[in-house]
Design a protein around this motif. Structure first.
Motif, PDB file in Angstrom:
ATOM      1  N   GLU A  18       0.646  -1.160   0.022  1.00 37.25           N
ATOM      2  CA  GLU A  18      -0.124   0.127  -0.023  1.00 37.25           C
ATOM      3  C   GLU A  18       0.927   1.364   0.026  1.00 37.25           C
ATOM      4  N   LYS A  21       2.153   2.126  -3.318  1.00 33.53           N
ATOM      5  CA  LYS A  21       1.114   2.838  -4.152  1.00 33.53           C
ATOM      6  C   LYS A  21       0.910   4.377  -3.641  1.00 33.53           C
ATOM      7  N   LYS A  23      -0.101   5.113  -1.016  1.00 33.49           N
ATOM      8  CA  LYS A  23      -1.321   5.347   0.045  1.00 33.49           C
ATOM      9  C   LYS A  23      -1.167   5.800   1.388  1.00 33.49           C
ATOM     10  N   THR A  24      -1.793   6.597   2.069  1.00 36.94           N
ATOM     11  CA  THR A  24      -1.621   6.560   3.410  1.00 36.94           C
ATOM     12  C   THR A  24      -2.333   5.512   4.104  1.00 36.94           C
ATOM     13  N   GLU A  48     -12.247   6.084   4.066  1.00 36.79           N
ATOM     14  CA  GLU A  48     -11.610   5.338   3.202  1.00 36.79           C
ATOM     15  C   GLU A  48     -12.538   5.452   1.842  1.00 36.79           C
ATOM     16  N   ASN A  51     -11.743   8.894   0.406  1.00 38.28           N
ATOM     17  CA  ASN A  51     -10.397   9.295   0.204  1.00 38.28           C
ATOM     18  C   ASN A  51      -9.721   7.952  -0.543  1.00 38.28           C
ATOM     19  N   GLU A  52      -9.177   8.088  -1.941  1.00 39.71           N
ATOM     20  CA  GLU A  52      -9.049   7.030  -2.679  1.00 39.71           C
ATOM     21  C   GLU A  52      -7.477   6.732  -2.249  1.00 39.71           C
ATOM     22  N   ASN A  53      -6.829   7.592  -1.475  1.00 39.12           N
ATOM     23  CA  ASN A  53      -5.553   7.722  -1.384  1.00 39.12           C
ATOM     24  C   ASN A  53      -5.399   6.986   0.162  1.00 39.12           C
ATOM     25  N   ILE A  54      -6.253   6.665   0.865  1.00 38.80           N
ATOM     26  CA  ILE A  54      -6.012   6.052   2.171  1.00 38.80           C
ATOM     27  C   ILE A  54      -6.469   4.368   2.206  1.00 38.80           C
ATOM     28  N   SER A  55      -6.004   3.654   2.796  1.00 41.43           N
ATOM     29  CA  SER A  55      -6.206   2.421   2.915  1.00 41.43           C
ATOM     30  C   SER A  55      -6.263   1.695   4.503  1.00 41.43           C
TER      31      SER A  55
END
Length: 75
Positions: A18, A21, A23-24, A48, A51-55
């Motif tokens: 992740e 990629k 991601k946060t 989540e 916010n598509e940049n959070i996993s």
């Protein structure tokens, strides 16, 4: 929502994947018996989803106490 449930066998691999990629990563330490943890999961799903940049990576503290302890999370 893509919630990754990890254990000692795959935690580092999932986190590294992740991070690579961009991601946060939010680690959610919980127990299936914890009502507050279940309530928090709904809130984290919204975070989540918006916010598509959070996993979200979920660690069950009963099943994976070594991971929890490595982050100073104790039951």
């Amino acid at each position: 929502m893509t919630l990754f449930e990890v254990d000692e066998g795959n935690c580092e691999e999932v986190m590294d994947g992740e991070f690579s990629k961009g991601k946060t990563v939010i680690l959610k330490f919980a127990s299936e018996f914890c009502e507050a943890c279940s309530a928090l999961e709904m809130e984290l799903e919204q975070v989540e989803d918006n916010n598509e940049n959070i996993s979200i990576i979920s660690v069950d503290t009963n099943d994976s106490p070594e991971i929890a302890e490595s982050f100073d999370v104790y039951q």
